[in-house]
Write an enzyme that holds these catalytic residues in place. Structure first.
Site, PDB file in Angstrom:
ATOM      1  N   ILE A 269       0.790  -1.205  -0.067  1.00 53.45           N
ATOM      2  CA  ILE A 269       0.085  -0.229   0.024  1.00 53.45           C
ATOM      3  C   ILE A 269       0.651   1.265   0.177  1.00 53.45           C
ATOM      4  CG2 ILE A 269      -1.884   1.433   1.224  1.00 53.45           C
ATOM      5  CD1 ILE A 269      -2.720  -1.464   2.238  1.00 53.45           C
ATOM      6  N   PRO A 270       1.195   1.969  -1.167  1.00 52.54           N
ATOM      7  CA  PRO A 270       2.354   2.848  -1.153  1.00 52.54           C
ATOM      8  C   PRO A 270       2.134   4.227  -0.749  1.00 52.54           C
ATOM      9  CG  PRO A 270       1.027   2.450  -3.366  1.00 52.54           C
ATOM     10  CD  PRO A 270       0.322   1.477  -2.404  1.00 52.54           C
ATOM     11  N   CYS A 271       2.167   4.074   0.519  1.00 50.26           N
ATOM     12  CA  CYS A 271       1.879   5.511   1.150  1.00 50.26           C
ATOM     13  C   CYS A 271       3.183   6.480   0.749  1.00 50.26           C
ATOM     14  CB  CYS A 271       1.718   5.396   2.664  1.00 50.26           C
ATOM     15  SG  CYS A 271       2.731   4.502   3.636  1.00 50.26           S
ATOM     16  N   HIS A 272       4.306   5.756   0.299  1.00 44.52           N
ATOM     17  CA  HIS A 272       5.518   6.620   0.060  1.00 44.52           C
ATOM     18  C   HIS A 272       5.344   7.411  -1.109  1.00 44.52           C
ATOM     19  CE1 HIS A 272       5.605   2.934  -2.098  1.00 44.52           C
ATOM     20  NE2 HIS A 272       6.524   3.460  -3.004  1.00 44.52           N
ATOM     21  N   ARG A 273       4.260   7.321  -1.962  1.00 37.36           N
ATOM     22  CA  ARG A 273       3.994   7.940  -3.104  1.00 37.36           C
ATOM     23  C   ARG A 273       2.960   9.293  -2.818  1.00 37.36           C
ATOM     24  NH1 ARG A 273       2.808   2.576  -6.493  1.00 37.36           N
ATOM     25  NH2 ARG A 273       4.914   1.639  -6.509  1.00 37.36           N
TER      26      ARG A 273
END
Length: 310
Positions: A269-273
């Site tokens: 779940i790419p919260c880094h994006r």
């Protein structure tokens, strides 16, 4: 080795041969040095540090540092430096435009989501949430990855946790896992989780392979935010404001930030994006250097893929 009273779903099992070449103890050692280098680069972007200066900071010769960094990132430190600048982030943010709306009709993953796994998920029902997953069996294991050590947690319904931490923080990571799933039965089973970690961090991902299931536990609002994050393609970034607009609550940027920070399944779940509107990386649950490493490595992979296609 402890055995769980359920069979691991076939879609989660993988052969050891799929393990990325950089995986194993060497991956963690490499990332430790790379993380130090990224922190130094990010703190001195305005000065545009030379290869010699960066290498000296991590106590390596320029030759050995360049070789290590290129092995990890796929590009030279000098090119990587560009992907860490605010100017680059602002450019990508502008180009991303309405990326969440554009990928909405494509399902959870957009067609240009390079080097990503197709992720499917289910959220716990309100009754299950209230019961705090009583009796749920969770297998867990610690594994080296290109972004440092991870704690991977699985159930028979899918991955319920993926966090990053240093080896010295393993105890704290387990404490957090128990707090997140207070009614669950935690069973150490690194053999089972290693096969899944191998697939998640493999150098090459088969886009036609089976999906990776996730088991989410959160409020309705948090799940809506996480659904939006799953639609962000690799190499793209969006602002907190854009995520808020995508879920139909344009004034909820601060609440979106809270939901992003509550995500317990890193990388997938790419919260880094999600970054700040002005191009700054913003905070990250697993450290700002790791967030920049994830973003810059994705940018480098996408750039390399586009160059290959030309």
């Amino acid at each position: 080795m402890s055995q769980l009273p359920f069979a691991c779903p076939p879609e989660l099992l993988l052969a050891e041969t799929d393990l990325a070449p950089a995986a194993g103890t060497q991956a963690s050692l490499d990332y430790t040095r790379v993380e130090q280098a990224i922190s130094f680069i990010a703190g001195h972007v305005a000065q545009q540090p030379s290869l010699e200066e960066i290498a000296a900071h991590v106590h390596l010769s320029p030759f050995h540092f360049n070789r290590l960094f290129t092995r990890w990132a796929g590009i030279s430190p000098q090119r990587f430096l560009r992907f860490l600048t605010k100017e680059y982030a602002r450019q990508v943010l502008a180009e991303s435009g309405n990326v969440l709306a554009a990928t909405h009709q494509a399902g959870l993953s957009g067609p240009s989501r390079l080097h990503d796994l197709f992720v499917t998920y289910e959220a716990m029902t309100p009754a299950e949430y209230r019961a705090q997953a009583a009796g749920l069996f969770i297998a867990y294991g610690f594994h080296p990855t290109p972004f440092g050590e991870c704690l991977l947690s699985l159930t028979d319904r899918g991955i319920c946790g993926l966090t990053f931490q240093a080896e010295a923080e393993q105890g704290a990571a387990l404490t957090q896992l128990r707090a997140a799933w207070p009614g669950a039965i935690l069973v150490p089973d690194a053999t089972r989780t290693a096969a899944v970690a191998a697939r998640l961090f493999a150098t090459k991902v088969d886009p036609a392979g089976p999906p990776v299931p996730l088991l989410l536990k959160g409020t309705n609002f948090q799940v809506k935010v996480w659904e939006a994050l799953l639609r962000i393609p690799a190499g793209a970034v969006v602002s907190y404001r854009e995520v808020a607009a995508a879920i139909g609550q344009p004034g909820a940027s601060q609440a979106v930030g809270g939901a992003v920070g509550a995500n317990s399944i890193a990388y997938l779940i790419p919260c880094h994006r999600v970054i700040q509107q002005h191009g700054g990386p913003g905070g990250y649950r697993w450290g700002s250097a790791r967030k920049q490493a994830l973003l810059a490595r994705e940018a480098a992979q996408v750039a390399a893929s586009l160059a290959t296609d030309e």
